[in-house]
Enzyme design. Structure first.
Site, PDB file in Angstrom:
ATOM      1  N   ALA A 190     -14.117   8.462 -59.074  1.00  0.00           N
ATOM      2  CA  ALA A 190     -14.866   8.520 -57.812  1.00  0.00           C
ATOM      3  C   ALA A 190     -13.927   8.409 -56.605  1.00  0.00           C
ATOM      4  O   ALA A 190     -14.077   9.134 -55.621  1.00  0.00           O
ATOM      5  CB  ALA A 190     -15.902   7.399 -57.777  1.00  0.00           C
ATOM      6  N   HIS A 191     -12.946   7.507 -56.686  1.00  0.00           N
ATOM      7  CA  HIS A 191     -12.013   7.353 -55.564  1.00  0.00           C
ATOM      8  C   HIS A 191     -11.183   8.630 -55.372  1.00  0.00           C
ATOM      9  O   HIS A 191     -10.981   9.091 -54.263  1.00  0.00           O
ATOM     10  CB  HIS A 191     -11.097   6.145 -55.788  1.00  0.00           C
ATOM     11  CG  HIS A 191     -11.747   4.839 -55.450  1.00  0.00           C
ATOM     12  ND1 HIS A 191     -12.573   4.177 -56.304  1.00  0.00           N
ATOM     13  CD2 HIS A 191     -11.712   4.083 -54.314  1.00  0.00           C
ATOM     14  CE1 HIS A 191     -13.015   3.053 -55.737  1.00  0.00           C
ATOM     15  NE2 HIS A 191     -12.502   2.975 -54.527  1.00  0.00           N
ATOM     16  N   LYS A 192     -10.734   9.179 -56.476  1.00  0.00           N
ATOM     17  CA  LYS A 192      -9.927  10.394 -56.416  1.00  0.00           C
ATOM     18  C   LYS A 192     -10.773  11.522 -55.818  1.00  0.00           C
ATOM     19  O   LYS A 192     -10.311  12.273 -54.955  1.00  0.00           O
ATOM     20  CB  LYS A 192      -9.487  10.748 -57.851  1.00  0.00           C
ATOM     21  CG  LYS A 192      -8.366  11.733 -57.937  1.00  0.00           C
ATOM     22  CD  LYS A 192      -7.672  11.606 -59.299  1.00  0.00           C
ATOM     23  CE  LYS A 192      -6.673  12.724 -59.503  1.00  0.00           C
ATOM     24  NZ  LYS A 192      -7.269  13.927 -60.092  1.00  0.00           N
TER      25      LYS A 192
END
Ligand code: SF4
Lengths: 290, 206
Positions: free
Chosen positions: B35-37
């Site tokens: 999700a962060h990527k």
């Protein structure tokens, strides 16, 4: 040959949701060493409430249900091919029932298999034929966070001033505990292998973690080092979750292996407080769980 | 015990100090590596064009994260086939993997808290002061206990990332955490690492 799928499913349920008594006892004792109101004490209290709830609900103690590591010791005449199939079927079923999180991710294509079944290595299964007529299956769930802080040293290590002897081993292990800080979900349990090659070192450093807490190596030299390392690791003051505090390590287990004249490895496997390992014994028609 | 409700104001964030135990209540999202990527590549650095439902998900996340909290967690969820989702086990995962992304994500969305375990590094600590936000340490492994503080699963985005990596929107009540990095540049992790380093040096000298 008897089908053990259902019994293995029960072994997985127990391992994932029911923390062994020897671990719980030590965690309870650790509370008394932390100051009332401190973050460290709060962490231990939450951990123990969590242990009780997981047991009641048959839900995973930790959502990272880890690498499933099976050790199967069987009498003559059992088919390891069939046992492997039964273990894999039970594990997929345990995942469907939320006793286990889908944890097998293909490292090349980054795809989660969804049922905890990867290649030959996942789950990891070790088979061994033994004398007698009892079949035992031991299961350990080794979490990822603590696996990531495991470490291997090749002695001598100049930075640590660690030579090729037990005093060097001590320094390497203490360094590993310091590097881990709270990352391995302290308080932890240390599995240490002295010698071997890089592969066998890691394997054996995990194998010793099947033993009970407080069980000492029969070699008095190693038994003494086990005690000393637990004590000194606790002096570091890292504490539960790395919040600072008196209990960083609950126990240390050491095994001595053969090594090549050219190599001297010290391998440390760090086990988190969610120290999940259980055993089942099949004796004729009877199945017993520890 | 300090009670904090999400969304959190800057004023409350600045009043939180390292070592302080807090009970969190309100709506938050889970996000970990995938999700962060995805957030960074698609919406912050924009090195990848939005695809599929990316833009819709982004619009849905913005109000949730404004004053909101990101939880580093890969839960065990039941009811996957019926979509009657329930968190069964939901402890924190190691946060340091998001170190390259975290501060940028918090700044972009004006988010006020990260929950995880193990603490984070210098870039995040800097971000804590600038945005401002704080790092809340949950109790690693206390998965069932924390799952009980999850009252409702409000929805899930990016399910295709897999259950642990998907973005789950949850409402929590009395989620127990400890502030270990605050908005004044203090990090409990730095302190413990330094102090234990001194003891280690003494032990190694023996
Ligand atoms: S290190 Fe252990 S307790 Fe911590 S998150 Fe991983 S499996 Fe759970």
């Amino acid at each position: 040959m008897r089908d053990l799928t259902r019994e293995i499913l029960e072994l997985i349920r127990r391992t994932s949701s029911d923390l062994p008594a020897d671990v719980e006892e030590r965690l309870r004792a650790a509370i008394e060493k932390e100051t009332p109101g401190s973050a460290a004490r709060g962490a231990l209290e939450t951990i123990l409430k969590n242990v009780e709830l997981s047991r009641q609900n048959s839900s995973p103690i930790c959502q990272d249900t880890g690498t499933p590591i099976f050790y199967v010791r069987h009498p003559e005449g059992w088919s390891t091919r069939k046992l492997r199939e039964q273990i894999r079927t039970a594990l997929a079923e345990a995942t469907a029932r939320s006793y286990m999180r889908p944890n097998a991710v293909d490292a090349v294509y980054d795809k989660n298999s969804g049922n905890n079944l990867g290649g030959d290595d996942f789950p990891y299964i070790h088979f061994e034929e033994v004398e007698g007529d009892e079949l035992t299956i031991e299961l350990m769930l080794k979490g990822g966070g603590c696996e990531n802080v495991g470490a291997q040293y090749s002695l001598p290590d100049n930075r640590l001033g660690a030579g090729r002897d037990l005093s060097g081993v001590r320094k390497a292990v203490l360094d590993a505990v310091h590097k881990a800080q709270g990352q391995g979900c302290a308080p932890g349990i240390l599995g240490v292998a002295i010698g071997g090659d890089r592969g066998s070192g890691y394997l054996k450093s995990k194998e010793v973690l099947f033993e009970k807490i407080g069980e000492r190596n029969p070699d008095p030299k190693l038994a003494e080092l086990e005690e000393q390392l637990t004590q000194e690791a606790n002096r570091l003051g890292i504490g539960p979750m790395g919040f600072g505090g008196g209990t960083t390590v609950i126990d240390t287990k050491i095994t001595g292996l053969s090594r090549l004249p050219a190599s001297y490895f010290v391998t440390v496997s760090y086990m988190c407080w969610a120290y999940r390992r259980r055993k089942m014994i099949v004796k004729g028609e009877q199945v017993l769980y520890d | 015990m300090r009670e904090v409700t999400i969304p959190i104001s800057d004023e409350v964030i600045r009043s939180l100090k390292v070592g302080e135990p807090v009970n969190l209540s309100g709506v938050m999202i889970t996000a970990r590596d995938a999700a962060h990527k995805w957030m960074i590549e698609t919406f912050i650095k924009k090195t990848r064009a939005p695809q599929g439902d990316d833009l819709q998900v982004y619009e849905a996340l913005r109000p949730l994260l404004n004053g909101g909290v990101i939880y580093h967690c890969g839960p065990v969820v039941s009811g996957l086939d019926t979509k009657q989702y329930k968190f069964v086990a939901a402890g924190p995962t190691t946060s340091i993997r998001e170190e390259p992304y975290q501060a940028d994500v918090m700044k972009h969305f004006n988010a006020k808290g990260v929950i995880g375990k193990g603490g984070m590094g210098a870039k995040t600590l800097q971000g804590c002061q600038e945005v401002p936000f704080v790092y809340f340490h949950a109790i690693g492994g206390a998965a069932t206990y924390i799952a009980q503080s999850v009252e409702t699963v409000l929805g899930v985005y990016k399910y295709e990332f897999g259950v642990p990596e998907a973005i789950w929107v949850i409402r929590v009540r009395d989620f127990p955490v400890v502030v270990t990095m605050d908005a004044h540049g203090q990090s409990l992790h730095e302190v413990v690492e330094k102090d234990s380093g001194k003891v280690l040096a003494d032990l190694l000298a023996k």
